[in-house]
Design a protein around this motif. Structure first.
Motif, mmCIF file in Angstrom:
data_model
loop_
_atom_site.group_PDB
_atom_site.id
_atom_site.type_symbol
_atom_site.label_atom_id
_atom_site.label_comp_id
_atom_site.label_asym_id
_atom_site.label_seq_id
_atom_site.Cartn_x
_atom_site.Cartn_y
_atom_site.Cartn_z
ATOM 1 N N MET A 1 44.670 40.755 39.290
ATOM 2 C CA MET A 1 44.109 42.469 39.211
ATOM 3 C C MET A 1 43.079 42.361 39.440
ATOM 4 O O MET A 1 42.155 41.717 39.189
ATOM 5 N N SER B 1 55.840 49.054 49.095
ATOM 6 C CA SER B 1 54.555 48.824 48.634
ATOM 7 C C SER B 1 54.887 50.384 48.177
ATOM 8 O O SER B 1 54.676 51.007 46.721
ATOM 9 N N ILE C 1 51.102 46.887 46.437
ATOM 10 C CA ILE C 1 51.549 47.211 44.697
ATOM 11 C C ILE C 1 50.077 47.531 43.764
ATOM 12 O O ILE C 1 49.880 48.321 43.202
ATOM 13 N N MET C 2 49.412 45.659 43.848
ATOM 14 C CA MET C 2 48.537 46.260 43.024
ATOM 15 C C MET C 2 47.267 46.945 43.711
ATOM 16 O O MET C 2 46.832 47.172 42.369
ATOM 17 N N TYR D 1 49.885 51.815 39.684
ATOM 18 C CA TYR D 1 50.346 50.530 38.806
ATOM 19 C C TYR D 1 49.364 50.865 37.930
ATOM 20 O O TYR D 1 49.066 50.198 37.173
ATOM 21 N N LEU E 1 48.764 37.632 34.287
ATOM 22 C CA LEU E 1 48.993 38.569 35.137
ATOM 23 C C LEU E 1 47.346 39.784 35.459
ATOM 24 O O LEU E 1 46.667 39.973 36.883
ATOM 25 N N THR F 1 54.265 41.583 39.309
ATOM 26 C CA THR F 1 53.616 42.550 39.182
ATOM 27 C C THR F 1 53.239 42.895 37.702
ATOM 28 O O THR F 1 52.455 43.772 37.225
ATOM 29 N N VAL G 1 59.178 40.570 43.216
ATOM 30 C CA VAL G 1 58.435 41.377 42.898
ATOM 31 C C VAL G 1 58.313 42.238 41.711
ATOM 32 O O VAL G 1 56.538 42.195 40.962
ATOM 33 N N VAL H 1 53.773 42.200 47.017
ATOM 34 C CA VAL H 1 52.661 42.409 45.690
ATOM 35 C C VAL H 1 51.280 42.708 46.094
ATOM 36 O O VAL H 1 51.034 44.022 45.009
ATOM 37 N N THR H 2 50.867 42.151 46.845
ATOM 38 C CA THR H 2 48.891 42.729 46.837
ATOM 39 C C THR H 2 48.791 44.233 46.695
ATOM 40 O O THR H 2 48.242 45.148 46.582
#
Lengths: 115, 861
Positions: B592, A57, B554-555, B560, B588, A93, A89, B551-552
């Motif tokens: 978020m 990440s 990144i969010m 982001y 999405l 996202t 990914v 993914v978590t």
């Protein structure tokens, strides 16, 4: 992580290899490398990630930070040869819709010239 | 007399169905003749016994108590071995022969017999006098107990609980009339015929009983066969009967309750004798007083029975009826401590009169009803054992208690009033014991009735909740569908499945298999599905824990968020985004964090022109549960295409939006199809406040919302059994639906009279079925829901026997008004009979409903 830069028809292509993660930050980061290109007046940047073994990440954050910096200066940043996993990914996202991602460098480079 | 006319005639006296009329009349006559013969025999027995030295009197009871066991054993053996008809017939014939034999003995063998005698037998009889009198007393006790027991066995054979409950008071009336006419006949004819000759009336009456028994069981071969099969399994043993009772809790309590009631009666009788002896010293006056007293009791019993027994049973149920006698006797016994000695005879008449009146009427009827739910395999031997052995042993025990009291205290030296008061303490104790046992037996009675009932199908809400994750199913469907729309959307849905920990190996395999199928269909586009490149192995990759974490993370990145917010701002500005891009954005957003831009974008997407985008936006709104989105979601209820998703989204808000939903529900200006979706949302929120809002709305009597309100209330109760519902509100709701069902029947009946209408128009059954289901759904909210559901299922789809058991259960569980107005709808009645009942009740029901003022908005406004 190692980054080498080449100029291809006015596009700064950054070849990234190794692991793009927080544990492997040695010296210059990807974002710093992109910023350096921007400072040199480059506005079209292509990140070739074909030799990246691993990305976390932090790595994605570096890509996004690079994207923001480029976008802020009215430039374009594109990605080529990302791994399948990173592609998935990006899909999850929603980044696939934000970032321009290409299968190979040639098509990525061509896209810079397309209007 | 044709059945129909007979039915019309009997209908005036009892609640009876056309197919029961003939048997009911036969049983009425059977009991009339039985008690008639008993009240002929009884005074003869008393008269002969009084003639014997008084010191011997108490021992008559002891002899009966001591020997009754042998009779019960013999009787049980015959009952189990012989078909019922043969058994009853031979028992009756033997009674006839024995009566004639006793007549011969008394006529010729008595010491003062005017007939000259010869031979050896008669002098032997005369020498052994008064032994023949004791034998006769013992026999008459047996005769009385057996005759009555045989009658109730016949009732048990012919009728089930529901039928017996309706007709039992009719039979008891027959018994009381037989007793009155028998006593009057005995008192009149004794002077003209003499007591010995009076015995000869017995065989005549018994011959009539024999004819009735044979007629009753004729054509009932199947019944006899069933009874024989059931009883053949039993060991015809007296000890076996005792063991059966000891093993069965219900029978143990029943035997205890009956024994304690008999002991109370026996002690009250002793009190009465003491009071009478003290108040009326001379024999003639005492005999005359006793004769008048017993006749008066029979008359009072008959009047009480005709006026009250049925009403008490109908309005207050079995438990109240059973408790009435011991409660009155308990209070009456306490009153003896307040009564002055001078008025003690009045008190004794009251207490003895009450005991005998209850015994002749309601207590007798109810005691017999308590045998009905016992399994046939043990019912008959148990009944004979309790009615004959336990009964007589209890009488003996009453006498023994008095005997002990007499011996251990200086009973003979205290005044009559003190003697009565000392006995009163004993009576009070046994009456209390009787009350406790009755309370227990009622609970056991219901448990025994319920044993026959089983659930035929499970509650659909529970089945769904336990076996199916509806949200997951919807998500899987969305995932499959999204694969044909966009690989990004597919990846997002897959990730959603992973986050919910529902991407099982089986599902993964299924999705992979489908993938192949889709690929095959898209060969022409070389893995290009709807313009999107398809990615083999995506399921495995996303399912990796590492990917999920990534993914978590990144969010969570600020960069982001900023990047995505820029995109959302563009969407809000209505820049040219495709429908697929808006769908992806809507999906999405659900993953978020709800920043102001995210919320604003979601609000925008909830108002999108594309239904697909709206549905994804609704799904995300359900995850964020922001107050800002409630209004646009409610607006989406109007569109049938988005209604279901909008309902889901609102339901996922959970507690906190009940008041907003209440306003929508109560607002009559709002479209009905939208208002009708609110109850289900409230049901899914499933808290006390939601239930209260639904109850208030139900009490408004809005017919158009009724089905949704009832369904939702049922659903709330089914999923959250601890939620409390106001009994009165629900009862009124039930009665309101009952009233509408009456209308369906009554209008259906009127239509039937019209030849222009086809049968399907006039047949109210399909609509009635739905209304009945609604009534039962509401009843589950305020009564034991398992009982109500079982009763409903067995009434609608069970056998005749199970439907009757269900009605019996409801009769003991439901409140008075509900029973009164609901039963004519659910009992197995011919249509005309049902219409007649409904017409009779409709006025009362209307008055009952007028009393209920609708609470329009209640305390929530």
């Amino acid at each position: 992580m190692q980054i080498t830069t080449q100029d291809r028809s006015g596009v700064a292509v950054l070849y990234v290899s190794g692991e793009l993660s927080r544990l492997h930050v040695t010296g210059q980061t990807l974002h710093q490398a992109v910023k350096s290109q921007l400072e040199q007046g480059k506005r079209n940047i292509l990140l070739n990630l074909g030799e990246v073994d691993f990305i976390d990440s932090f790595g994605v954050g570096e890509i996004l930070a690079s994207f923001t910096s480029t976008q802020n200066l009215g430039g374009k940043i594109k990605l080529a040869r990302i791994s399948r996993k990173l592609d998935f990914v990006f899909m999850v996202t929603g980044l696939k819709r934000v970032l321009d991602v290409f299968d190979n460098e040639t098509s990525a480079l061509q896209s810079f010239t397309r209007r | 007399m044709p059945n129909e006319r007979l039915h019309r005639l009997l209908c005036r006296f009892t609640d009876i169905r056309p197919d029961e009329a003939e048997q009911a009349l036969q049983l009425f006559l059977y009991f009339f003749l039985t008690t008639f013969s008993i009240y002929i025999i009884k005074p003869i027995k008393e008269s002969f016994l009084i003639d014997v030295t008084p010191a011997w009197w108490p021992y008559a009871d002891f002899i009966t108590a001591g020997l009754i066991g042998f009779v019960v054993a013999f009787n049980t053996r015959l009952l189990n071995r012989w078909p019922r008809r043969k058994y009853f017939s031979w028992a009756t014939i033997s009674f006839i022969v024995l009566i004639i034999l006793f007549w011969c003995v008394f006529k010729t063998g008595a010491p003062d017999s005017p007939i000259p005698f010869t031979g050896t037998i008669i002098p032997w009889i005369q020498r052994s006098w008064p032994v023949p009198v004791f034998v006769f007393c013992f026999w008459s006790d047996i005769f009385i107990v057996m005759s009555v027991t045989h009658f109730w066995l016949a009732v048990n054979d012919v009728f089930n609980h529901r039928q017996a409950k309706r007709t039992i008071s009719f039979f008891v009336t027959g018994g009381l009339l037989g007793g009155i006419i028998g006593s009057l006949s005995a008192s009149r004819l004794a002077h003209t015929m003499g007591p010995e000759n009076l015995l000869l009336i017995g065989p005549v009456v018994l011959l009539l009983i024999l004819a009735i028994i044979n007629h009753l069981y004729a054509g009932r071969k199947k019944l006899e066969k069933d009874i024989s099969t059931e009883t053949a399994r039993m060991k015809p043993d007296y000890l076996e009967s005792l063991r059966s009772i000891r093993k069965n809790k219900y029978l143990r309590i029943l035997a205890g309750a009956i024994a304690s009631a008999i002991i109370v009666g026996s002690l009250i009788n002793t009190q009465f004798k003491i009071a009478v002896r003290q108040a009326i010293p001379t024999d003639e006056a005492r005999t005359s007083f006793l004769a008048s007293f017993f006749l008066a009791i029979l008359l009072i019993s008959a009047i009480f029975h005709l006026l009250s027994t049925g009403q008490i049973l109908k309005n207050f149920g079995i438990r109240f009826g059973l408790l009435l006698a011991p409660s009155v006797l308990c209070l009456g016994t306490l009153a003896v401590f307040l009564f002055p000695a001078a008025g003690i005879i009045a008190w004794a008449c009251f207490i003895r009169g009450s005991d005998k009146t209850f015994d002749n009427t309601i207590s007798q009827s109810l005691r017999e009803l308590l045998y009905i739910p016992i399994p046939p395999s043990i019912k008959y031997e148990a009944k004979i054992f309790i009615d004959m052995f336990v009964n007589k042993v209890a009488v003996g025990l009453g006498a023994a208690l008095f005997w002990i009291l007499y011996r251990i205290s200086s009973f003979d030296r205290i005044s009559s009033i003190e003697q009565i008061r000392q006995l009163g303490i004993l009576i009070f104790c046994f009456a209390i014991l009787s009350i406790i046992l009755i309370w227990k037996i009622h609970a056991e009675y219901l448990a025994t009735v319920k044993k026959d009932l089983s659930r035929k199908w499970q509650d659909p809400h529970k089945v769904l909740a336990e076996n199916m994750d509806v949200d997951r199913a919807r998500l899987i469907a969305d995932t499959l569908q999204s694969r044909e729309v966009s690989s990004t959307l597919y990846a997002m849905n897959l990730f959603h499945l992973i986050r919910k920990e529902t991407l099982t190996p089986e599902l993964k395999e299924f999705l992979t298999f489908r993938e192949g199928e889709v690929k095959a269909r898209s060969m022409d586009s070389l893995l290009d599905v709807a313009g999107e490149v398809f990615y083999p192995g995506i399921e495995e990759t996303l399912a990796e824990k590492e990917t999920e974490t990534m993914v978590t993370e990144i969010m969570d990145l600020d960069v982001y968020r900023k990047a995505m917010e820029a995109r959302f701002r563009a969407i809000i500005k209505d820049e040219a985004f495709t429908e697929i891009e808006r769908m992806e954005a809507a999906k999405l957003i659900g993953f978020m964090k709800p920043t102001p831009i995210v919320i604003q974008c979601l609000d925008h997407l909830l108002r999108d022109s594309s239904l697909s985008v709206i549905n994804y936006a609704l799904s995300s709104a359900a995850m964020h549960r922001c107050a800002e989105h409630v209004s646009p979601i409610i607006a989406l209820l109007e569109n049938p295409m988005s209604r279901y998703e909008a309902q889901n989204a609102l339901a996922s808000y959970g507690p906190g939006i009940e008041d907003i939903l209440r306003v929508q529900l109560q607002n009559e200006a709002y479209p009905l199809e939208v208002r009708s979706t609110i109850p289900d949302i409230l049901a899914r929120i499933g808290n006390q406040k939601a239930a209260d809002i639904l109850c208030v709305q139900l009490s408004c009597g809005n017919e158009e919302l009724e089905a949704d309100l009832v369904d939702s209330l049922y659903k709330i109760h089914s999923m959250h059994p601890k939620i409390h519902f106001k009994k009165k509100t629900i009862e009124n709701g039930v009665l309101s639906i009952v009233r509408k069902t009456y209308n369906l029947y009554l209008s259906g009946a009127e239509n039937k009279l019209s030849p222009d209408l086809p049968d399907s128009v006039s047949d109210p059954n399909p609509a009635v079925g739905i209304m009945i289901k609604r009534i039962f759904d509401l009843l589950t909210l305020i009564y034991p829901s398992d009982d109500i559901v079982k009763a409903y299922q067995n009434i609608t789809q069970g056998t005749h026997k199970k439907a009757d058991a269900s009605l019996e259960l409801l009769d003991n569980v439901l409140g008075r008004d509900i029973r009164l107005y609901l039963f004519p709808l659910i009992e197995d009645l011919p249509l005309e009979e049902r219409i007649r009942h409904l017409k009779r009740l409709v006025k009362g029901l209307d008055q009952r409903l007028v009393m209920v003022k609708p609470r329009v908005v209640g305390r929530f406004v």
